[in-house]
Design an enzyme around this catalytic site. Structure first.
Site, PDB file in Angstrom:
ATOM      1  CG  LEU A  97      42.044  41.589  38.453  1.00 55.68           C
ATOM      2  CD1 LEU A  97      42.930  42.746  38.007  1.00 55.68           C
ATOM      3  CD2 LEU A  97      42.251  40.380  37.559  1.00 55.68           C
ATOM      4  CB  SER A  98      43.321  41.292  44.457  1.00 55.31           C
ATOM      5  OG  SER A  98      44.003  41.072  45.673  1.00 55.31           O
ATOM      6  CB  SER A  99      39.146  38.886  47.307  1.00 56.29           C
ATOM      7  OG  SER A  99      39.646  37.576  47.449  1.00 56.29           O
TER       8      SER A  99
END
Length: 333
Positions: A97-99
């Site tokens: 979902l996020s990095s």
């Protein structure tokens, strides 16, 4: 984890790892166009923004975190935080979902944006907050930097990281494709998530002469805004793979690096070539794979920098070499 929560040995390790990362980015030439970014990367502590992250292992992901009881595991966490590599920071049911993006790619994007003193900047995709901290370090801790992300847990976490590091940009929870109209107009817009086309709201919220840098079709396009609803620009020559934008305006951002769908009839040389895959992503819906491959070979296997995007009130299209030339393809609305 707050910046002061590390013991002295880990703080020393973080400082030396950060200095090594700065040397590595400098050697890559990523900020040659705007060396002022060296100071920001040297000052902003990336480990504060990734108190934990995930690394790929056989069968899934392994979590590394700064409060692990094993001191050797904490050292691995610090060293990994300063690797010139993207870090997975948020997963849900195995989906990324996020990095935190690869630092040298972040440096290249920030340098290409040509930020000037006093510019108002909007970041689409807050993530860990690290990029917003770099921008805030460059522009000052007033209200010049705004960052937006869809997920409240992401923006709340980023605020904590930013507070711990001593930076205070405006953090907004909302759909990045809609921009942040209440904070407009902006001089620069930078996105750290992939989209299939340029959202009209961004052009409406960016001043004439302003610049928009966004991932698109496994590349990075840098647009100059000419006026309401009008912008044009070329791709940088680098590859870029980002998590797709999430929200009410989400749609497919194009094939990723491992996507083989529809390429079965294309010769192996094309299937395995990053530059052909970029053309295929950019023209998906307009050219079938065989047509795309024939064009790619006929035009000498063009690099990303030969392509561009034009946006007008009548639509958006990608092109090769010349916006008025023979090769142009509409982007999805």
């Amino acid at each position: 984890m707050a910046a002061h929560a590390l013991d002295k040995d880990l703080e020393d390790l973080a400082a030396s790892a950060r200095a090594a990362l700065v040397r590595e980015i400098e050697a890559s030439g990523a900020w040659d166009a705007d060396p002022v970014w060296r100071e920001a990367f040297a000052a902003v502590p990336r480990h504060v923004f990734v108190p934990y992250y995930y690394v790929g292992v056989l069968g899934g992901y392994e979590r590394r975190w700064g409060e692990h009881p094993d001191p050797r595991a904490r050292e691995r966490w610090v060293k990994g935080a300063y690797a010139d590599a993207p870090l997975a920071t948020r997963l849900r049911d195995g989906e990324l979902l996020s990095s935190s993006s690869q630092p040298s790619l972040m440096a290249l994007m920030l340098a290409a944006l040509e930020v000037r003193d006093g510019d108002r900047v909007l970041e689409i995709g807050t993530g860990s907050g690290y990029n917003a901290a770099l921008l805030t370090h460059r522009l000052g801790d007033g209200d010049l930097v705004t960052t937006v992300d869809l997920e409240p847990e992401i923006t709340e976490s980023a605020r904590r990281h930013l507070d711990a590091a001593g930076y205070h940009p405006v953090v907004v929870t909302g759909d990045g494709a809609r921009g942040v109209p209440g904070r407009a107009p902006f001089d620069r817009i930078i996105a750290t998530c992939a989209l299939p086309s340029i959202p009209p709201a961004w052009l409406a919220q960016c001043r004439p002469g302003g610049r928009i840098l966004t991932p698109l079709a496994t590349g990075l396009v840098l647009l100059t805004v000419a006026g309401p609803g009008q912008a044009e620009g070329r791709f940088l020559d680098t590859a870029a793979y980002f998590v797709p934008l999430r929200g009410g305006s989400r749609s497919e951002a194009g094939p990723g690096p491992g996507d083989q769908a529809g390429l079965g009839a294309v010769p192996r040389r094309g299937r395995e070539d990053d530059l052909f895959r970029f053309l295929f992503a950019l023209t998906r819906g307009s050219l079938d794979p065989q047509e795309a491959y024939a064009l790619w070979e006929r035009e000498g296997r063009p690099g990303r920098e030969r392509y561009g995007i034009t946006v007008t009130g009548h639509g958006e299209w990608a092109w090769l070499d010349d916006p008025e030339g023979p090769y142009a393809w509409p982007l999805p609305g």
